[in-house]
Design an enzyme around this catalytic site. Structure first.
Site, PDB file in Angstrom:
ATOM      1  N   ARG A 220       0.841  -1.188   0.000  1.00  0.00           N
ATOM      2  CA  ARG A 220       0.000   0.000   0.000  1.00  0.00           C
ATOM      3  C   ARG A 220       0.881   1.245   0.000  1.00  0.00           C
ATOM      4  O   ARG A 220       2.050   1.194   0.385  1.00  0.00           O
ATOM      5  CB  ARG A 220      -0.905   0.020   1.233  1.00  0.00           C
ATOM      6  CG  ARG A 220      -1.824  -1.195   1.355  1.00  0.00           C
ATOM      7  CD  ARG A 220      -2.590  -1.134   2.662  1.00  0.00           C
ATOM      8  NE  ARG A 220      -3.549  -2.233   2.796  1.00  0.00           N
ATOM      9  CZ  ARG A 220      -3.284  -3.407   3.334  1.00  0.00           C
ATOM     10  NH1 ARG A 220      -2.064  -3.660   3.799  1.00  0.00           N
ATOM     11  NH2 ARG A 220      -4.221  -4.337   3.424  1.00  0.00           N
ATOM     12  N   HIS A 330      -4.162   2.449  -5.609  1.00  0.00           N
ATOM     13  CA  HIS A 330      -4.518   1.244  -4.860  1.00  0.00           C
ATOM     14  C   HIS A 330      -4.806   0.069  -5.784  1.00  0.00           C
ATOM     15  O   HIS A 330      -4.703  -1.095  -5.367  1.00  0.00           O
ATOM     16  CB  HIS A 330      -5.737   1.531  -3.985  1.00  0.00           C
ATOM     17  CG  HIS A 330      -5.926   0.541  -2.879  1.00  0.00           C
ATOM     18  ND1 HIS A 330      -5.070   0.449  -1.795  1.00  0.00           N
ATOM     19  CD2 HIS A 330      -6.863  -0.416  -2.691  1.00  0.00           C
ATOM     20  CE1 HIS A 330      -5.483  -0.517  -0.993  1.00  0.00           C
ATOM     21  NE2 HIS A 330      -6.568  -1.059  -1.512  1.00  0.00           N
ATOM     22  N   ARG A 333      -2.343  -2.875  -6.277  1.00  0.00           N
ATOM     23  CA  ARG A 333      -2.418  -4.069  -5.427  1.00  0.00           C
ATOM     24  C   ARG A 333      -3.258  -5.146  -6.095  1.00  0.00           C
ATOM     25  O   ARG A 333      -2.979  -6.342  -5.963  1.00  0.00           O
ATOM     26  CB  ARG A 333      -3.004  -3.713  -4.058  1.00  0.00           C
ATOM     27  CG  ARG A 333      -1.969  -3.219  -3.064  1.00  0.00           C
ATOM     28  CD  ARG A 333      -2.569  -2.726  -1.771  1.00  0.00           C
ATOM     29  NE  ARG A 333      -3.421  -3.666  -1.079  1.00  0.00           N
ATOM     30  CZ  ARG A 333      -3.000  -4.694  -0.328  1.00  0.00           C
ATOM     31  NH1 ARG A 333      -1.700  -4.926  -0.207  1.00  0.00           N
ATOM     32  NH2 ARG A 333      -3.855  -5.464   0.301  1.00  0.00           N
ATOM     33  N   HIS A 356      -3.927 -10.122   3.656  1.00  0.00           N
ATOM     34  CA  HIS A 356      -5.365 -10.190   3.912  1.00  0.00           C
ATOM     35  C   HIS A 356      -5.675 -11.291   4.918  1.00  0.00           C
ATOM     36  O   HIS A 356      -5.025 -12.335   4.926  1.00  0.00           O
ATOM     37  CB  HIS A 356      -6.131 -10.469   2.622  1.00  0.00           C
ATOM     38  CG  HIS A 356      -6.209  -9.291   1.716  1.00  0.00           C
ATOM     39  ND1 HIS A 356      -6.192  -9.392   0.346  1.00  0.00           N
ATOM     40  CD2 HIS A 356      -6.293  -7.963   1.988  1.00  0.00           C
ATOM     41  CE1 HIS A 356      -6.271  -8.178  -0.191  1.00  0.00           C
ATOM     42  NE2 HIS A 356      -6.332  -7.302   0.783  1.00  0.00           N
ATOM     43  N   TYR A 365      -9.201  -8.421  -4.714  1.00  0.00           N
ATOM     44  CA  TYR A 365      -7.990  -7.872  -5.319  1.00  0.00           C
ATOM     45  C   TYR A 365      -7.484  -8.730  -6.472  1.00  0.00           C
ATOM     46  O   TYR A 365      -6.332  -8.633  -6.876  1.00  0.00           O
ATOM     47  CB  TYR A 365      -6.886  -7.733  -4.258  1.00  0.00           C
ATOM     48  CG  TYR A 365      -7.091  -6.523  -3.383  1.00  0.00           C
ATOM     49  CD1 TYR A 365      -6.392  -5.345  -3.605  1.00  0.00           C
ATOM     50  CD2 TYR A 365      -8.026  -6.543  -2.355  1.00  0.00           C
ATOM     51  CE1 TYR A 365      -6.591  -4.236  -2.820  1.00  0.00           C
ATOM     52  CE2 TYR A 365      -8.238  -5.434  -1.554  1.00  0.00           C
ATOM     53  CZ  TYR A 365      -7.516  -4.288  -1.790  1.00  0.00           C
ATOM     54  OH  TYR A 365      -7.725  -3.175  -1.008  1.00  0.00           O
TER      55      TYR A 365
END
Length: 402
Positions: A220, A330, A333, A356, A365
Site C-alpha cells: 500500500r 490502490h 495491489r 489479507h 484484489y
C-alpha cells in the site's frame, strides 16, 4: 349562635394561605407528609390534586417526589446518551475490529470526521427519531455532494444503528442497505501490462520503484512510504521486503506511524528477480547509507513523502497511459494479486502475499485476465473410450495388489 366548625377533609389536608390561595398536603405510605408542588386557586382544585394522589396509592402506583425526581434525572441522562452525537462518540470509543483490537487511528479519525460533517444532521436527534424516511432524505442531499462520501457515511450510520438495535434501543435499522453502496458510475481496474509499462517509463526515477513495490509486491502507499533501508535485503538474488509499518498523515494531528492496516499486513514480500537491479540502483542513488534512512526520502519539511508530492508524477504517468479515470494507485495491489494468482499461487498464498485475513478481501484484489480460451484448453477431457480406459485402470490396480 355557635360558630360553624370547619369539616376535616376526607383525605389529606387543605389550608387557605394569607394570599387567598390553597395549599394541599397528604401523608404518604412512608408516613411522610408531602405538600403539593404548587398552590391552587380554589379548594376544589386542591381536592382534585389530593384525589389523584389517593388513587395512585390505592393502585400501588405511588412514588415519592424524591424517587420521581431521581427517575426523571435518570431518564434525562438516558435521553442524552441516546442522542446520535453522544451515542456515536461512545460507539467509536468502544468499537473494535474483528480481532478485538481498537480502531486504527486513521479509521477512528475518519469516522469522527464523518460524524462531525456529513452525519451532523442527526447529532442532536434521539436515535428513535432517525427514521428510514429521514435517512433517505439525508442521503439524497449527500448524493449531490458525492456518491462516494454518501455511501461511506451511510455505511457508518448503518453500523452505528446496528449496535443500537443490539442495545435494544431500536427495533430495526432505519438505514436501507442499498444506500450504503458507493455507486459512482466509474469502474476501477488494475492496469494492463502495457499500461503499467507506460506508467513506469513516465513516472521518473523518484517513484519508479514505488510503483514496482505496489504492482509486484502489493504494498500500500502508506507501507512503501514508511520503508527504511533496513527493511530491504537481497536473498538468493531477489529483493525481500519486510512490511512492518505504514505512515499516514492524519489531518489535524500530523504524521502517524503504526502497523499496517491489519495484523495480517505485517508480512515478508519477495519481489521478482528481474526487479533486483532496479531496486539496488534506487538504493544506491537515492537512499542514504544508514539502516534507518527512508527508501523514499521526503522533500521539504515533511517527515515522509506527501500525497501531493506523489500524486503529481503519478497523475502525469496515468495521463500518458490514458488511465487517469480508471486506475488508482490502490489498484496496483489488484494487479499484484492477480499476477500472483496467475503465476500459480494458491488463495492462501495470495492472502499472505497481500496481507489479507479473509478470502473475501483477497478475491476482491483479483481480476479476470482475458485468458478464458487458454484456461479452457487446460481443462482435461474424458478419454475417447472411457470403458476401455476404466478396464485398463482396474487391471493396473489388480496387478499392483498381486
Amino acid at each position: 349562635m355557635a360558630a360553624k366548625s370547619k369539616r376535616p377533609e376526607p383525605w389529606g389536608a387543605i389550608r387557605k394561605l394569607p394570599s387567598g390561595r390553597y395549599q394541599a398536603s397528604y401523608v404518604g405510605p412512608d408516613t411522610v407528609r408531602y405538600p403539593a408542588p404548587k398552590t391552587f386557586d380554589s379548594k376544589d382544585d386542591a381536592r382534585g390534586w389530593l384525589a389523584e394522589r389517593r388513587v395512585e396509592i390505592q393502585r400501588g402506583m405511588w412514588k415519592s417526589p424524591a424517587l420521581r425526581a431521581a427517575e426523571a434525572e435518570a431518564a434525562a441522562k438516558i435521553a442524552a446518551a441516546e442522542r446520535f452525537g453522544a451515542y456515536a462518540t461512545t460507539w467509536i470509543a468502544q468499537r473494535t475490529n474483528s480481532k478485538g483490537q481498537p480502531l486504527r487511528l486513521k479509521t477512528r479519525t475518519e469516522y469522527e470526521r464523518q460524524i462531525e460533517k456529513g452525519l451532523s444532521t442527526f447529532s442532536n436527534d434521539r436515535l428513535t427519531a432517525i427514521t428510514p424516511a429521514r435517512v433517505r432524505a439525508w442521503h439524497a442531499a449527500r448524493m449531490e455532494v458525492g456518491a462516494t462520501a454518501a455511501g461511506a457515511e451511510a455505511r457508518l450510520l448503518r453500523a452505528i444503528m446496528n449496535t443500537a438495535v443490539l442495545d435494544g434501543i431500536l427495533d430495526r435499522n432505519p438505514v436501507p442497505t442499498a444506500l450504503t453502496k458507493s455507486a459512482t458510475g466509474v469502474k476501477h481496474r488494475p492496469p494492463t501490462l502495457d499500461e503499467l509499462g507506460i506508467v513506469l517509463e513516465t513516472i521518473g526515477d523518484e517513484f519508479r520503484v514505488a510503483i514496482l513495490l505496489a504492482a509486484y509486491g502489493g504494498l500500500r502507499l502508506g507501507e512503501w512510504r514508511a520503508l527504511r533501508r533496513r527493511d530491504l535485503s537481497v536473498i538468493d538474488g531477489r529483493i525481500v521486503v519486510n512490511v512492518e509499518r505504514a505512515a499516514q498523515y492524519i489531518r489535524g494531528q500530523g504524521w502517524h506511524v503504526g502497523p499496517p492496516k491489519s495484523s495480517d499486513g505485517v508480512r515478508t514480500v519477495t519481489l521478482p528477480a528481474a526487479l533486483t537491479q532496479d531496486v539496488e540502483r534506487h538504493l544506491a542513488e537515492r537512499v542514504g547509507p544508514f539502516p534507518d534512512d527512508l527508501v523514499f526520502p521526503h522533500r521539504g519539511r515533511g517527515e515522509f513523502v506527501s500525497d501531493k508530492a506523489f500524486y503529481g508524477p503519478w497523475n502525469r504517468a496515468r495521463d500518458a497511459a490514458g488511465i487517469r479515470d480508471q486506475v488508482r494507485e490502490h489498484d496496483l495491489r489488484a494487479f499484484a494479486g492477480t499476477m500472483h494468482a496467475v503465476g500459480g499461487a494458491t488463495l492462501r498464498e495470495t492472502m499472505a502475499f497481500l496481507g489479507h485475513s479473509t478470502t473475501v478481501a483477497a478475491m476482491a484484489y483479483q481480476a479476470t485476465t482475458g485468458r478464458d480460451a487458454d484456461l479452457a484448453d487446460r481443462m482435461p477431457l474424458p478419454p475417447s473410450n472411457p470403458r476401455s480406459a476404466l478396464a485398463q485402470l482396474r487391471r493396473s490396480g489388480s496387478e499392483a495388489v498381486q
